[in-house]
Design a protein around this motif. Structure first.
Motif, PDB file in Angstrom:
ATOM      1  N   UNK A 134       2.549  95.309  42.686  1.00 21.80           N
ATOM      2  CA  UNK A 134       1.421  94.948  43.549  1.00 21.80           C
ATOM      3  C   UNK A 134       1.863  93.858  44.530  1.00 21.80           C
ATOM      4  N   UNK A 135       2.665  92.925  44.044  1.00 22.08           N
ATOM      5  CA  UNK A 135       3.123  91.835  44.917  1.00 22.08           C
ATOM      6  C   UNK A 135       4.061  92.336  46.014  1.00 22.08           C
ATOM      7  N   UNK A 183      -8.547  82.704  38.169  1.00 21.23           N
ATOM      8  CA  UNK A 183      -7.614  81.590  38.402  1.00 21.23           C
ATOM      9  C   UNK A 183      -7.717  81.085  39.850  1.00 21.23           C
ATOM     10  N   UNK A 184      -8.005  81.995  40.781  1.00 20.57           N
ATOM     11  CA  UNK A 184      -8.120  81.576  42.193  1.00 20.57           C
ATOM     12  C   UNK A 184      -9.223  80.533  42.343  1.00 20.57           C
ATOM     13  N   UNK A 185     -10.202  80.595  41.452  1.00 19.39           N
ATOM     14  CA  UNK A 185     -11.312  79.631  41.515  1.00 19.39           C
ATOM     15  C   UNK A 185     -10.903  78.265  40.962  1.00 19.39           C
ATOM     16  N   UNK A 186      -9.810  78.214  40.235  1.00 20.52           N
ATOM     17  CA  UNK A 186      -9.391  76.951  39.613  1.00 20.52           C
ATOM     18  C   UNK A 186      -8.332  76.215  40.438  1.00 20.52           C
ATOM     19  N   UNK A 187      -7.912  76.834  41.539  1.00 26.24           N
ATOM     20  CA  UNK A 187      -6.855  76.225  42.347  1.00 26.24           C
ATOM     21  C   UNK A 187      -7.375  75.904  43.734  1.00 26.24           C
ATOM     22  N   UNK A 188      -7.286  74.639  44.146  1.00 29.73           N
ATOM     23  CA  UNK A 188      -7.695  74.330  45.525  1.00 29.73           C
ATOM     24  C   UNK A 188      -6.820  75.108  46.519  1.00 29.73           C
ATOM     25  N   UNK A 189      -7.430  75.586  47.588  1.00 27.58           N
ATOM     26  CA  UNK A 189      -6.710  76.369  48.605  1.00 27.58           C
ATOM     27  C   UNK A 189      -5.462  75.614  49.094  1.00 27.58           C
ATOM     28  N   UNK A 190      -5.637  74.306  49.375  1.00 27.55           N
ATOM     29  CA  UNK A 190      -4.503  73.529  49.905  1.00 27.55           C
ATOM     30  C   UNK A 190      -3.381  73.366  48.903  1.00 27.55           C
ATOM     31  N   UNK A 191      -3.740  73.382  47.643  1.00 30.79           N
ATOM     32  CA  UNK A 191      -2.715  73.274  46.592  1.00 30.79           C
ATOM     33  C   UNK A 191      -1.807  74.507  46.646  1.00 30.79           C
ATOM     34  N   UNK A 192      -2.416  75.678  46.827  1.00 33.96           N
ATOM     35  CA  UNK A 192      -1.619  76.914  46.902  1.00 33.96           C
ATOM     36  C   UNK A 192      -0.736  76.876  48.138  1.00 33.96           C
ATOM     37  N   UNK A 193      -1.305  76.482  49.267  1.00 34.97           N
ATOM     38  CA  UNK A 193      -0.552  76.527  50.517  1.00 34.97           C
ATOM     39  C   UNK A 193       0.554  75.468  50.577  1.00 34.97           C
ATOM     40  N   UNK A 221      -3.040  88.344  51.454  1.00 40.56           N
ATOM     41  CA  UNK A 221      -2.524  88.589  50.099  1.00 40.56           C
ATOM     42  C   UNK A 221      -1.229  87.857  49.811  1.00 40.56           C
ATOM     43  N   UNK A 222      -0.488  87.455  50.867  1.00 42.42           N
ATOM     44  CA  UNK A 222       0.814  86.844  50.600  1.00 42.42           C
ATOM     45  C   UNK A 222       0.685  85.550  49.789  1.00 42.42           C
ATOM     46  N   UNK A 223      -0.056  84.537  50.263  1.00 42.92           N
ATOM     47  CA  UNK A 223      -0.184  83.345  49.408  1.00 42.92           C
ATOM     48  C   UNK A 223      -0.912  83.638  48.091  1.00 42.92           C
ATOM     49  N   UNK A 224      -1.739  84.678  48.119  1.00 48.21           N
ATOM     50  CA  UNK A 224      -2.482  85.054  46.902  1.00 48.21           C
ATOM     51  C   UNK A 224      -1.520  85.463  45.780  1.00 48.21           C
ATOM     52  N   UNK A 225      -0.317  85.925  46.163  1.00 46.10           N
ATOM     53  CA  UNK A 225       0.596  86.384  45.108  1.00 46.10           C
ATOM     54  C   UNK A 225       0.983  85.233  44.178  1.00 46.10           C
ATOM     55  N   UNK A 226       0.972  83.990  44.733  1.00 50.08           N
ATOM     56  CA  UNK A 226       1.313  82.842  43.879  1.00 50.08           C
ATOM     57  C   UNK A 226       0.239  82.647  42.803  1.00 50.08           C
ATOM     58  N   UNK A 252       8.447  76.131  41.000  1.00 50.60           N
ATOM     59  CA  UNK A 252       7.196  75.618  41.585  1.00 50.60           C
ATOM     60  C   UNK A 252       6.023  76.527  41.204  1.00 50.60           C
ATOM     61  N   UNK A 253       6.299  77.843  41.135  1.00 52.88           N
ATOM     62  CA  UNK A 253       5.242  78.771  40.723  1.00 52.88           C
ATOM     63  C   UNK A 253       4.862  78.548  39.257  1.00 52.88           C
ATOM     64  N   UNK A 254       5.865  78.325  38.447  1.00 53.53           N
ATOM     65  CA  UNK A 254       5.576  78.123  37.012  1.00 53.53           C
ATOM     66  C   UNK A 254       4.774  76.830  36.839  1.00 53.53           C
ATOM     67  N   UNK A 255       5.088  75.829  37.655  1.00 57.77           N
ATOM     68  CA  UNK A 255       4.350  74.573  37.560  1.00 57.77           C
ATOM     69  C   UNK A 255       2.874  74.810  37.881  1.00 57.77           C
ATOM     70  N   UNK A 256       2.625  75.646  38.901  1.00 61.01           N
ATOM     71  CA  UNK A 256       1.235  75.947  39.260  1.00 61.01           C
ATOM     72  C   UNK A 256       0.548  76.701  38.120  1.00 61.01           C
ATOM     73  N   UNK A 257       1.297  77.577  37.505  1.00 56.43           N
ATOM     74  CA  UNK A 257       0.777  78.359  36.382  1.00 56.43           C
ATOM     75  C   UNK A 257       0.413  77.425  35.214  1.00 56.43           C
ATOM     76  N   UNK A 258       1.255  76.429  34.978  1.00 57.44           N
ATOM     77  CA  UNK A 258       0.981  75.471  33.902  1.00 57.44           C
ATOM     78  C   UNK A 258      -0.290  74.677  34.220  1.00 57.44           C
TER      79      UNK A 258
END
Ligand code: ATP
Ligand code: MG
Length: 362
Positions: free
Chosen positions: A52-53, A104-114, A135-140, A163-169
């Motif tokens: 999907x990604x 999970x998208x609801x638990x992450x501030x938009x700016x944090x993802x970007x 969808x590109x930043x959404x993949x994170x 960095x992705x794993x850190x966001x996941x944590x």
């Protein structure tokens, strides 16, 4: 529903995967596959095909994504991923991943993802400019769901993914704190015991955290045209290694042993004494030519790849694609049992457990 322990007995769960944007290369081998092979001996492993990604950057090329999905499984099997022991999982057939992505998208501030440095680097190195899909930043965010849906202890990845794993944590902690009442001071290792749905998974970075491409500049990457593929022929390997630029003019010129060529020397020549000898001679300019070193490096890479090529040839025979699809089907079925359980636990915690669902009868 009572949460099952994250894995049976002392086997820990492990999740990792690859995006089908091309075949696997040496960066995958040293960054993640070696660790996967070691981990699958003792653990319950899930290897995800993030198809999907792949659409986030190649939505106009569905045939290529499909073909690459099959090719990556051939690479995995050729490397020694054992489908009896480990699950090969197709992302698009695990609906719980897409559902968790929304929560999970609801638990992450938009700016944090970007601000995620891996996303920023990818936007730059892949030349996406400001035209990338929503969808590109959404993949994170999706990757947090890919991982957490299996509630794993470990995630073997290359450095670019840390960095992705850190966001996941972060997402796992936030979910457990908000919906499961886990104290924000709890130690990462105690989240499940404290009532959390999700463990806080650990990244396991490989022997070489970030292998440089044969351009000598960027990380070796499927999308950047600088990769030596596990399925390259011996000739292709030699040709690519020959392209590594060192800027050195003659065999008697003292060379920098931290250049890309020496990164490959240390990564692929197994004899430690020979590596030290090459480093010493090169640094001293002791009549040792780049061409000679490139031959030794290509020889070592080909020695590593020979058994992989041999096993891959079995899946390139007629019927090989069908055998691969069987492996994916079986692995995905096993994975869905765990993924659906996780989704239900998450929904219970979020007060969304109105009734257990059954979308189709029979
Ligand atoms: P793409 O160019 O599409 O991003 P990629 O070559 O970066 O592809 P991925 O599918 O994104 O490959 O990565 C799969 C796994 O391999 C990840 O864990 C990643 O960290 C690791 N990996 C990829 N390239 C390297 C590299 N050059 N060195 C070490 N690890 C790597
Ligand atoms: Mg990548």
């Amino acid at each position: 529903m009572t949460p099952h322990p994250p894995a049976a007995g002392d086997r820990s769960r492990v999740l990792t995967g690859d995006t089908p944007t091309g075949r696997l290369h040496l960066g995958h081998w040293v960054g993640s596959i070696e660790n996967r092979l070691a981990l699958q001996e003792e653990n319950e492993c899930y290897f995800l095909l993030a198809n999907m990604h792949a659409f986030t950057t190649r939505s106009e090329s569905p045939e290529e994504i499909r073909a690459d999905t099959i090719e990556i499984v051939k690479d995995w099997l050729a490397c020694g991923i054992d489908p009896k022991r480990s699950c090969v999982v197709l992302q698009t057939e695990v609906p719980a991943i897409a559902e968790l992505t929304w929560y999970f998208a609801m638990l992450l501030p938009f700016n944090r993802v970007m601000r995620n440095p891996t996303l920023k680097t990818e936007i730059e190195s892949k030349g996406l400019g400001d035209k990338y899909s929503f969808g590109f930043p959404m993949y994170a965010v999706g990757q947090c769901a890919d991982i957490l849906v299996f509630r794993p202890a470990y995630v073997p990845v290359g450095e670019d993914q840390v960095a992705h794993i850190e966001m996941c944590r972060e997402v796992a902690r936030r979910f457990d704190q908000i919906y499961c009442g886990v104290d924000s001071h709890a130690e990462d290792g105690d989240y499940v015991e404290a009532g959390g749905v999700f463990p806080i998974p650990e990244a396991k970075v490989g022997r070489i955290a970030r292998l440089v491409g044969y351009d000598g500049k960027q990380k070796m990457s499927k999308s950047l045209g600088n990769a030596i593929y596990l399925s390259d022929t011996p000739k292709q390997v030699q040709k690519k290694v020959n392209k590594i630029f060192t800027g050195r003019q003659s065999p008697t010129e003292p060379g920098d042993t931290f250049n890309a060529l020496f990164e490959y020397v240390r990564a692929f020549i197994c004899d430690a004494d020979r590596v030290s000898e090459l480093e010493r001679k090169y640094a001293a300019g002791e009549d040792i030519g780049d061409g000679h070193i490139k031959q030794e490096v290509a020889g070592a890479i080909n020695e590593l790849l020979d058994p992989i090529r041999e096993r891959r040839a079995d899946y390139e025979k007629p019927g090989g694609d069908d055998a691969v699809i069987d492996v994916i089907r079986e692995g995905t079925a096993r994975a869905n049992a765990v993924a659906e359980e996780t989704l239900w636990l998450a929904k219970e915690a979020m007060k969304l457990d109105f009734f257990p669902r059954k979308l189709t009868e029979g």
